[in-house]
Structure formats: structure tokens, C-alpha cells
Write a protein that holds these residues in place. Structure first.
Motif, PDB file in Angstrom:
ATOM      1  N   UNK A   1      35.535  47.759  53.278  1.00 46.60           N
ATOM      2  CA  UNK A   1      35.414  48.713  52.162  1.00 46.60           C
ATOM      3  C   UNK A   1      36.061  48.128  50.908  1.00 46.60           C
ATOM      4  N   UNK A   2      35.441  48.324  49.773  1.00 53.42           N
ATOM      5  CA  UNK A   2      35.938  47.713  48.539  1.00 53.42           C
ATOM      6  C   UNK A   2      36.186  48.790  47.496  1.00 53.42           C
ATOM      7  N   UNK A   3      37.351  48.721  46.869  1.00 57.99           N
ATOM      8  CA  UNK A   3      37.678  49.595  45.752  1.00 57.99           C
ATOM      9  C   UNK A   3      37.610  48.733  44.496  1.00 57.99           C
ATOM     10  N   UNK A   4      36.555  48.920  43.715  1.00 57.04           N
ATOM     11  CA  UNK A   4      36.353  48.131  42.506  1.00 57.04           C
ATOM     12  C   UNK A   4      37.006  48.850  41.326  1.00 57.04           C
ATOM     13  N   UNK A   5      38.039  48.238  40.788  1.00 56.16           N
ATOM     14  CA  UNK A   5      38.766  48.825  39.655  1.00 56.16           C
ATOM     15  C   UNK A   5      38.069  48.345  38.384  1.00 56.16           C
ATOM     16  N   UNK A   6      37.278  49.214  37.787  1.00 55.47           N
ATOM     17  CA  UNK A   6      36.436  48.791  36.665  1.00 55.47           C
ATOM     18  C   UNK A   6      35.943  50.018  35.902  1.00 55.47           C
ATOM     19  N   UNK A   7      35.738  49.844  34.634  1.00 56.53           N
ATOM     20  CA  UNK A   7      35.155  50.902  33.814  1.00 56.53           C
ATOM     21  C   UNK A   7      33.749  51.204  34.341  1.00 56.53           C
ATOM     22  N   UNK A   8      33.466  52.485  34.568  1.00 55.39           N
ATOM     23  CA  UNK A   8      32.170  52.879  35.140  1.00 55.39           C
ATOM     24  C   UNK A   8      30.995  52.426  34.282  1.00 55.39           C
ATOM     25  N   UNK A   9      31.222  52.244  32.990  1.00 55.04           N
ATOM     26  CA  UNK A   9      30.144  51.821  32.100  1.00 55.04           C
ATOM     27  C   UNK A   9      29.780  50.354  32.300  1.00 55.04           C
ATOM     28  N   UNK A  10      30.658  49.590  32.954  1.00 56.96           N
ATOM     29  CA  UNK A  10      30.430  48.160  33.126  1.00 56.96           C
ATOM     30  C   UNK A  10      29.918  47.811  34.523  1.00 56.96           C
ATOM     31  N   UNK A  11      29.609  48.816  35.328  1.00 51.15           N
ATOM     32  CA  UNK A  11      29.119  48.563  36.677  1.00 51.15           C
ATOM     33  C   UNK A  11      27.676  48.061  36.600  1.00 51.15           C
ATOM     34  N   UNK A  12      27.334  46.950  37.294  1.00 53.60           N
ATOM     35  CA  UNK A  12      25.940  46.470  37.290  1.00 53.60           C
ATOM     36  C   UNK A  12      24.995  47.526  37.845  1.00 53.60           C
ATOM     37  N   UNK A  13      23.790  47.556  37.334  1.00 55.65           N
ATOM     38  CA  UNK A  13      22.825  48.590  37.727  1.00 55.65           C
ATOM     39  C   UNK A  13      22.379  48.449  39.177  1.00 55.65           C
ATOM     40  N   UNK A  14      22.467  47.228  39.748  1.00 51.67           N
ATOM     41  CA  UNK A  14      22.008  47.020  41.127  1.00 51.67           C
ATOM     42  C   UNK A  14      23.124  47.186  42.154  1.00 51.67           C
ATOM     43  N   UNK A  15      24.278  47.654  41.744  1.00 51.93           N
ATOM     44  CA  UNK A  15      25.386  47.835  42.678  1.00 51.93           C
ATOM     45  C   UNK A  15      25.435  49.282  43.133  1.00 51.93           C
ATOM     46  N   UNK A  16      25.581  49.472  44.445  1.00 51.52           N
ATOM     47  CA  UNK A  16      25.613  50.811  45.033  1.00 51.52           C
ATOM     48  C   UNK A  16      27.053  51.308  45.080  1.00 51.52           C
TER      49      UNK A  16
END
Length: 555
Positions: free
Chosen positions: A143-158
Motif C-alpha cells: 500500500x502506498x501513501x502518496x504525499x502530493x497535491x491532488x492537482x498534481x496527480x497524473x490522470x492515469x493513476x488510480x
């Protein structure tokens, strides 16, 4: 495992020394549960020590540290200290458990990425800010917790769920919480260092706004000596000129730092350098580098370089030098290396020069002239061809493409990566051949035995001809670099068979690397084969070998 997340309660888990006292110990049954955490960690590390190759491992030290933390529970402590010691004890246990899970499960999955594994929800997971690490670790079932601004999440990432990042304030201020008065009350602050105004002001602040003490910049003075070049000498009887004092700024950057040379035991972090094969990278890190391991000179093999050290194309100080290196290399790809093998300096000399003419008699006495003469002796045909290059043509060729020499001062990173990758690939093959000829006990047997030996060596490299420069690149990493466990296994088994005839071959590698064995055992065998090869090469030459690199980055 429940007590790995246990949080002590003052009223039910604490035994005070006296009624109303904040000093005491945890109850015996709680200590028993905490001790079983140490026993579980120690048992797992003990079984891990049996299978691993090296006894010097940081995980073993962590178990000893965990035991030392447990010993602190045997003495009475203030309640706020117990809160912190329990957290530290649990932290060490979880560190041990997580690292062993990584070594025994996750690392194996990440090395062979041919399948995506089901996520294990028993794991807390991995915290990262890197999208590439997120993809790679999640494919391994973590399981991965990605610490990142939601606006910068790639469109193909679930993304399963977006949550707010919450710091553990309850544990941080728990050590300041008075369990009797039921409100946050800081304990006495112990200030270390000189007693001055800054400590006095800081100690009077509430813990919630406690700031780091400001530090003054050190006023260090360096003595700068003046150059005496062109000045009259100072006699002893005369007054010496006073030296100038200059303040030293601790934040000043280092200037004129030498950019030449590199640590040959580690990978070079540079856009022109392809990534190193992970098995050989671990082997270079774990090899014993003590000079006592190097054989006596009469028992060593030639320690020169069949091809240039790849670092020569990376540690270049100017674009013009890079242009010369690449143009000279692409114009004359070296099929046969001279004997004895050239040193790194010989390769540097032949690649950096424009070879306009040979050194004159007056230049032969200088160091540069002697170096050029030695280069011309080692590479007579190559030097002649390179003189013709710089006298006329303006283009060189690589992979059926024409490349203008003038563009090589700022080449595409992919071009240099391909060149360096090919040099590493061929260098590994040459060095393996030379070391095998040096160590193979049956090297002087009949021609049939040598023919079978060469056939075995060829099976490692997927090519009947070892000296091949124009073979098209494959569409993915192959052979010893293959991303799939099953694809890499036949080449590692051939590599294993070659090593098995060398001196000091480890007994732990007696079993073949075939699909009938457990995957984890085969994976460890692959790592040990690479370590044995690197160690053998160092013992017989005094330098690390050139190891395989990946043409494509594994994500």
C-alpha cells in the motif's frame, strides 16, 4: 503483534511508587507482552542471519538496540518517560519487521516486475512523494501513501481515497500531558550549553511555541598566504610582511572542486550514465575492499582496461572535450584491445586528442609528449585513422546514422547513454573472458574442452560473437538484465556454471540455479554469484570490474 500498537494508559497500566506519584513502572503483564515483541523480532532475525551471506548487518544491531530499550523498563521512570520509551521500543520493533519484510518479500518482487502482486492490506504501507516509487512499490503489493497535491496527480493513476495529512500530535504532546491534572503541562526544560540570554528566553516559552535556539555564525579566520612568485626573497634579518586575515563564511560554497575521477565502487549519478544492474550494484557495495585481499603481483592478471572506463565520458570538464571524446570513439570503435591492456590514462589520451600530428623530437622530452608517444605505440592503426578524421570529415556514424561532429559538444542524453551502455556491456564480456582464462583450472586442456568452454561463455551473452558493436538494441533489458525472473534465470545459470570452476567458489552455490528451487533461494544465489565475481576480479587485479548496466530504466 497487538502490542506493537499498544498505547499505555496511566490508570490501568501504570504502577506508581506511591499514591499520587508520577514515578513508577508498567504492570508485569504489560512488560511480558512487550518482551514477547523482542522475542519475535530476535527469532526472525536469527533465521534471517542463517540465510544471508554477511554477518555484519544493521538489522542485527537493531535487535541489540531493542533489547537495550527493553532493559529501561526494569527501572522506575517518570510517566512521561514511559510514554516515550514505549514508543521508541515499538518503533524499533516495527523497523526490524518492515526491513525484513522488504528483504524477504518486497525486494524480490521489485527486482522482477513481470507480474503485479495483490496489495497486502496488513502492511501500513510506504510514504513517498515520488510518483515513480509509488508505481513501482504498489506493483510489488505494498500500500502506498502518496504525499502530493491532488492537482498534481497524473490522470492515469488510480487513487483509492484522498486524505488530509495529519501529524501525530497526540503522541508528540503525550509526554507533556499530566495524567493527574489532565491538562498539558511541560516538564522542566533542560538547556545544554552556555547559560546566556538566549537560553533564558527560550526556557520561559511554552512548549507549543518552543523555537530552535538561534545560533550565531562562527567567526573563524583563515590565514591567506600571499604568493611569492616574482618577488624578492625575504632575508631572515628583515621584517616579514604581515599576512592578511580574511573572515571565513561557513555557508560559502566550495569552489574549484575537482570534477575529474569518480568512485569506481559506486554508480555515477549523471544523466549520461545508465542505471546499474541491481545485483552487481549490491555486489560492489558488499565486496571486501581491503588491499590484503589482493593477490601478489606474480599471481595477478593484467589490470588494464580492454575498453575505456565509462567514467571518462561522464567526468568531462568542457563541451569541447566531450565532443573530442565522442567523435574519436564513434569514428573508431575498437574491436581488438592491444596487449598489454592500456591503462585509463592511455584511453584518455587517445580520446582527448585531435591527432593532428605526431609529437616532434623536441616534444618527446615533455610528459605530454611521452604520453602521446606511448598512445601512438599502443594504438598505431587507430591514431592514423583519427588523424584522417580531424583532417577532413565532419561527420561520424553510429547505428546507421550520420552525426555531425559539431553537435557532439551538446549531445542528446540518449546517445551518450547508449554508447556508455555498450562500452559497459562489452567491457563486462572482455573482463569475464580474461578472468576466466586466468582462473579456469582446465584452461590448457585440449581444443574440445576450450570449445565447450567458449560455448558456455557465449550462452551468457546471447551472441555467438562476443565482440559485436552493431547489433541492434533489444526492445527491453535482456540476459542478466532481464526484468522477468524466468527470462534472467538461464543466463544466470550459465554464469553460475562458469564461476563454479574458479578457485574459492563458495559451497553455498553448489546447487544449480534452476526453476525447481524456491524463488527466494534462486534470487539469493544470483546475488551471491555477482558478489563472488566482483570479489574475484578485485582479488586478481586490485580494481573493481566493469559490470552490466541497464539500457532501459525499470519503473
Amino acid at each position: 503483534m497487538t502490542y506493537a500498537w499498544f498505547r499505555p494508559n496511566f490508570s490501568s497500566d501504570f504502577v506508581p511508587l506511591a499514591a499520587g506519584s508520577l514515578f513508577g513502572q508498567l504492570k508485569m503483564d504489560i512488560l511480558g507482552h512487550l518482551k514477547r515483541l523482542y522475542e519475535k523480532a530476535n527469532k526472525r532475525v536469527s533465521s534471517y542471519k542463517i540465510t544471508r551471506m554477511h554477518k555484519e548487518d544493521h538489522v542485527v544491531g537493531w535487535v541489540h538496540a531493542m533489547c537495550a530499550v527493553y532493559e529501561r523498563f526494569q527501572q522506575a521512570m517518570a510517566w512521561h518517560d514511559i510514554v516515550i520509551v514505549v514508543a521508541e521500543y515499538q518503533h524499533r520493533f516495527l523497523d526490524i519487521w518492515a526491513v525484513l519484510d522488504y528483504y524477504e518479500v518486497i525486494e524480490l518482487r521489485m527486482r522482477f516486475v513481470d507480474t503485479t502482486h495483490k496489495v497486502d492490506h496488513k502492511w501500513m504501507g510506504c510514504f513517498t512523494q515520488d510518483v515513480a516509487i509509488t508505481t513501482k512499490v504498489h506493483a510489488a503489493g505494498v500500500p502506498v501513501w502518496l504525499i502530493r497535491d491532488a492537482r498534481l496527480i497524473p490522470s492515469n493513476m488510480n487513487i483509492i481515497k484522498v486524505v488530509s495529512f495529519t501529524p501525530p500530535n497526540d503522541l508528540i504532546i503525550g509526554m507533556y500531558h499530566d495524567p493527574l491534572k489532565l491538562f498539558a503541562q511541560p516538564f522542566d526544560i533542560t538547556a545544554r550549553g552556555p547559560n546566556n540570554h538566549w537560553h533564558h528566553e527560550a526556557a520561559r516559552q511554552p512548549y507549543s511555541v518552543f523555537e530552535k535556539l538561534p545560533t550565531q555564525k562562527p567567526q573563524v579566520e583563515l590565514v591567506m598566504r600571499e604568493s611569492l612568485v616574482g618577488k624578492a626573497p625575504i632575508h631572515k634579518g628583515k621584517e616579514k610582511k604581515k599576512v592578511k586575515l580574511a573572515p571565513y563564511d561557513i555557508t560559502a560554497p566550495h569552489q574549484n572542486k575537482a570534477a575529474s575521477g569518480h568512485d569506481k565502487w559506486s554508480n555515477i549519478d549523471h544523466p549520461y550514465m545508465p542505471p546499474m544492474n541491481s545485483f552487481f550494484k549490491i555486489a560492489l557495495e558488499e565486496a571486501n575492499k581491503e588491499f590484503l585481499h589482493i593477490k601478489h603481483p606474480r599471481d595477478q592478471m593484467d589490470d588494464g582496461y580492454s575498453l575505456p572506463d565509462p567514467g571518462l565520458f561522464i567526468n568531462i570538464l568542457s563541451p569541447q572535450s566531450l565532443m573530442k571524446y565522442l567523435a574519436n570513439w564513434l569514428e573508431r570503435v575498437y574491436v581488438e584491445s592491444p596487449r598489454p591492456l592500456p591503462r585509463a590514462q592511455n584511453w584518455r589520451d587517445v580520446l582527448i586528442s585531435q591527432h593532428a600530428q605526431g609529437p616532434s623530437n623536441t616534444q618527446m622530452s615533455s610528459k605530454t609528449g611521452r604520453s602521446k608517444a606511448a598512445t601512438a605505440t599502443l594504438f598505431p592503426k587507430e591514431v592514423t585513422a583519427l588523424r584522417a578524421l580531424w583532417a577532413g570529415p565532419t561527420k561520424v556514424h553510429w547505428r546507421r546514422k550520420d552525426i555531425a561532429i559539431s553537435t557532439l559538444d551538446n549531445p542528446p542524453a540518449d546517445l551518450v547513454c547508449q554508447i556508455v551502455y555498450k562500452i559497459c556491456e562489452q567491457s563486462f564480456q572482455y573482463e569475464l573472458l580474461d578472468l576466466d582464462e586466468h582462473l579456469w583450472h582446465d584452461a590448457r586442456k585440449d581444443k574440445e574442452a576450450r570449445k565447450e568452454r567458449m560455448k558456455l561463455l557465449h550462452s551468457i551473452f546471447l551472441s555467438k560473437l562476443l565482440r559485436v558493436w552493431n547489433r541492434d538494441f533489444s526492445q527491453e533489458n535482456d540476459r542478466l538484465n532481464a526484468p522477468s525472473f524466468n527470462a534472467a534465470l538461464p543466463y544466470f545459470e550459465s554464469f553460475h556454471k562458469v564461476l563454479s570452476t574458479w578457485e574459492h567458489f563458495p559451497k553455498s552455490l553448489d546447487q544449480p540455479l534452476d526453476a525447481t528451487r524456491h524463488e527466494h533461494d534462486i534470487w539469493k544465489g544470483m546475488k551471491e554469484c555477482c558478489l563472488f565475481y566482483v570479489q574475484s576480479y578485485f582479488d586478481n587485479t586490485g580494481r573493481p570490474p566493469i559490470v552490466p548496466y541497464l539500457l532501459y530504466l525499470v519503473m
